[in-house]
Design an enzyme around this catalytic site. Sequence first.
Site, PDB file in Angstrom:
ATOM      1  N   TYR A   1     -46.990 -10.485  12.574  1.00  0.00           N
ATOM      2  CA  TYR A   1     -47.676 -12.100  12.181  1.00  0.00           C
ATOM      3  C   TYR A   1     -48.607 -11.993  13.510  1.00  0.00           C
ATOM      4  O   TYR A   1     -48.856 -14.112  14.040  1.00  0.00           O
ATOM      5  CB  TYR A   1     -46.349 -12.628  12.718  1.00  0.00           C
ATOM      6  CG  TYR A   1     -44.960 -12.498  12.467  1.00  0.00           C
ATOM      7  CD1 TYR A   1     -44.586 -13.154  10.986  1.00  0.00           C
ATOM      8  CD2 TYR A   1     -43.309 -12.716  12.664  1.00  0.00           C
ATOM      9  CE1 TYR A   1     -43.530 -12.937   9.916  1.00  0.00           C
ATOM     10  CE2 TYR A   1     -42.841 -12.451  11.778  1.00  0.00           C
ATOM     11  CZ  TYR A   1     -42.728 -12.391  10.529  1.00  0.00           C
ATOM     12  OH  TYR A   1     -41.709 -11.859   9.709  1.00  0.00           O
TER      13      TYR A   1
ATOM     14  N   ASN B   1     -43.816 -22.292   4.245  1.00  0.00           N
ATOM     15  CA  ASN B   1     -43.291 -20.977   4.553  1.00  0.00           C
ATOM     16  C   ASN B   1     -41.796 -21.496   5.379  1.00  0.00           C
ATOM     17  O   ASN B   1     -42.021 -21.954   6.394  1.00  0.00           O
ATOM     18  CB  ASN B   1     -44.086 -20.532   6.238  1.00  0.00           C
ATOM     19  CG  ASN B   1     -43.878 -19.486   6.378  1.00  0.00           C
ATOM     20  OD1 ASN B   1     -42.809 -18.194   6.057  1.00  0.00           O
ATOM     21  ND2 ASN B   1     -44.317 -18.235   7.267  1.00  0.00           N
TER      22      ASN B   1
ATOM     23  N   HIS C   1     -35.488 -15.804   1.690  1.00  0.00           N
ATOM     24  CA  HIS C   1     -35.012 -15.254   0.951  1.00  0.00           C
ATOM     25  C   HIS C   1     -33.615 -15.397   0.338  1.00  0.00           C
ATOM     26  O   HIS C   1     -33.064 -14.086  -0.356  1.00  0.00           O
ATOM     27  CB  HIS C   1     -35.351 -13.846   1.933  1.00  0.00           C
ATOM     28  CG  HIS C   1     -36.343 -13.484   2.256  1.00  0.00           C
ATOM     29  ND1 HIS C   1     -37.497 -13.198   1.580  1.00  0.00           N
ATOM     30  CD2 HIS C   1     -36.460 -13.367   3.517  1.00  0.00           C
ATOM     31  CE1 HIS C   1     -38.619 -13.510   2.344  1.00  0.00           C
ATOM     32  NE2 HIS C   1     -38.232 -13.361   3.551  1.00  0.00           N
TER      33      HIS C   1
ATOM     34  N   ASP D   1     -32.814 -25.404  -4.098  1.00  0.00           N
ATOM     35  CA  ASP D   1     -32.932 -26.839  -4.750  1.00  0.00           C
ATOM     36  C   ASP D   1     -33.191 -28.200  -5.180  1.00  0.00           C
ATOM     37  O   ASP D   1     -33.994 -28.983  -5.257  1.00  0.00           O
ATOM     38  CB  ASP D   1     -30.822 -27.264  -5.203  1.00  0.00           C
ATOM     39  CG  ASP D   1     -30.814 -26.549  -5.891  1.00  0.00           C
ATOM     40  OD1 ASP D   1     -31.046 -25.477  -6.721  1.00  0.00           O
ATOM     41  OD2 ASP D   1     -28.898 -26.212  -5.579  1.00  0.00           O
TER      42      ASP D   1
ATOM     43  N   HIS E   1     -46.549 -16.889   2.789  1.00  0.00           N
ATOM     44  CA  HIS E   1     -46.387 -15.850   4.475  1.00  0.00           C
ATOM     45  C   HIS E   1     -47.397 -15.454   5.358  1.00  0.00           C
ATOM     46  O   HIS E   1     -48.211 -15.172   4.655  1.00  0.00           O
ATOM     47  CB  HIS E   1     -44.951 -15.221   3.561  1.00  0.00           C
ATOM     48  CG  HIS E   1     -44.160 -16.022   2.709  1.00  0.00           C
ATOM     49  ND1 HIS E   1     -42.885 -16.244   3.558  1.00  0.00           N
ATOM     50  CD2 HIS E   1     -43.549 -15.517   1.290  1.00  0.00           C
ATOM     51  CE1 HIS E   1     -41.893 -16.696   2.841  1.00  0.00           C
ATOM     52  NE2 HIS E   1     -43.161 -16.749   1.499  1.00  0.00           N
ATOM     53  N   MET E   2     -47.046 -15.259   6.547  1.00  0.00           N
ATOM     54  CA  MET E   2     -48.577 -15.048   6.992  1.00  0.00           C
ATOM     55  C   MET E   2     -48.326 -13.509   6.385  1.00  0.00           C
ATOM     56  O   MET E   2     -49.447 -12.909   6.769  1.00  0.00           O
ATOM     57  CB  MET E   2     -47.443 -14.963   8.673  1.00  0.00           C
ATOM     58  CG  MET E   2     -47.815 -16.131   9.358  1.00  0.00           C
ATOM     59  SD  MET E   2     -49.156 -16.783  10.145  1.00  0.00           S
ATOM     60  CE  MET E   2     -49.308 -16.380  11.142  1.00  0.00           C
ATOM     61  N   SER E   3     -47.409 -12.493   7.038  1.00  0.00           N
ATOM     62  CA  SER E   3     -47.063 -11.128   6.148  1.00  0.00           C
ATOM     63  C   SER E   3     -46.656 -10.690   5.623  1.00  0.00           C
ATOM     64  O   SER E   3     -46.362 -11.855   4.685  1.00  0.00           O
ATOM     65  CB  SER E   3     -45.660 -10.447   7.522  1.00  0.00           C
ATOM     66  OG  SER E   3     -44.302 -10.772   7.166  1.00  0.00           O
TER      67      SER E   3
ATOM     68  N   ARG F   1     -36.844  -8.677   1.801  1.00  0.00           N
ATOM     69  CA  ARG F   1     -38.175  -9.788   2.459  1.00  0.00           C
ATOM     70  C   ARG F   1     -38.307  -9.669   1.201  1.00  0.00           C
ATOM     71  O   ARG F   1     -39.699 -10.830   0.530  1.00  0.00           O
ATOM     72  CB  ARG F   1     -38.870  -9.811   2.972  1.00  0.00           C
ATOM     73  CG  ARG F   1     -38.264  -9.634   4.116  1.00  0.00           C
ATOM     74  CD  ARG F   1     -39.112  -9.841   5.676  1.00  0.00           C
ATOM     75  NE  ARG F   1     -38.682  -8.725   7.514  1.00  0.00           N
ATOM     76  CZ  ARG F   1     -38.304  -9.737   7.377  1.00  0.00           C
ATOM     77  NH1 ARG F   1     -37.953 -11.112   7.917  1.00  0.00           N
ATOM     78  NH2 ARG F   1     -37.572  -8.935   8.842  1.00  0.00           N
TER      79      ARG F   1
END
Length: 147
Positions: free
Chosen positions: A22, A74, A80, A87, A100-102, A111
């Site tokens: 990150y 994010n 996940h 919903d 997502h950062m990664s 993931r």
Amino acid sequence: MKILVLHGINLNMFGKRDPAQYGTATLADIEAALHQLAKELGVEVESFQTNHEGEMAERIHRAHQQAVDAVVINAGAWTHYSYGLRDALAILKCPIVEVHMSNVHAREAFRHHSVFAEIVKGQICGFGVDSYLLGLRAAVSAAAAKA
Ligand code: DQA
């Protein structure tokens, strides 16, 4: 135009957690970069972070009432497995961009799957802070295309 940026579980720990994945930017640094870009793009950014799933669901419900133009989210690990947040997001009529950062696809198998994938406009991952900035640009143009 108003864009809501949502940060989920553990993301207040950016800057302190797993710098190999990150980097060292804090959530405050990410927020500052988002606000700077929002200024350049002439849009309003409002952001929210929580570690509580129910609070996140309620913030998403408020977004429905507020009629925000787009959402950048994010959701951290909730991405996940949280059908509840999926919903809640599905109630919204505006475009949603997942970030997502990664690079989640280069990491553990759990993931690789996002329960939001089918209901979001698109996903951006792997670019660190730039994932958020690219996400904001994508959200603004998706909202403009819809207007
Ligand atoms: C993350 C990726 C998730 O898998 C993880 O649980 C996070 C952060 C990211 O920004 O790369 O908390 O969403």
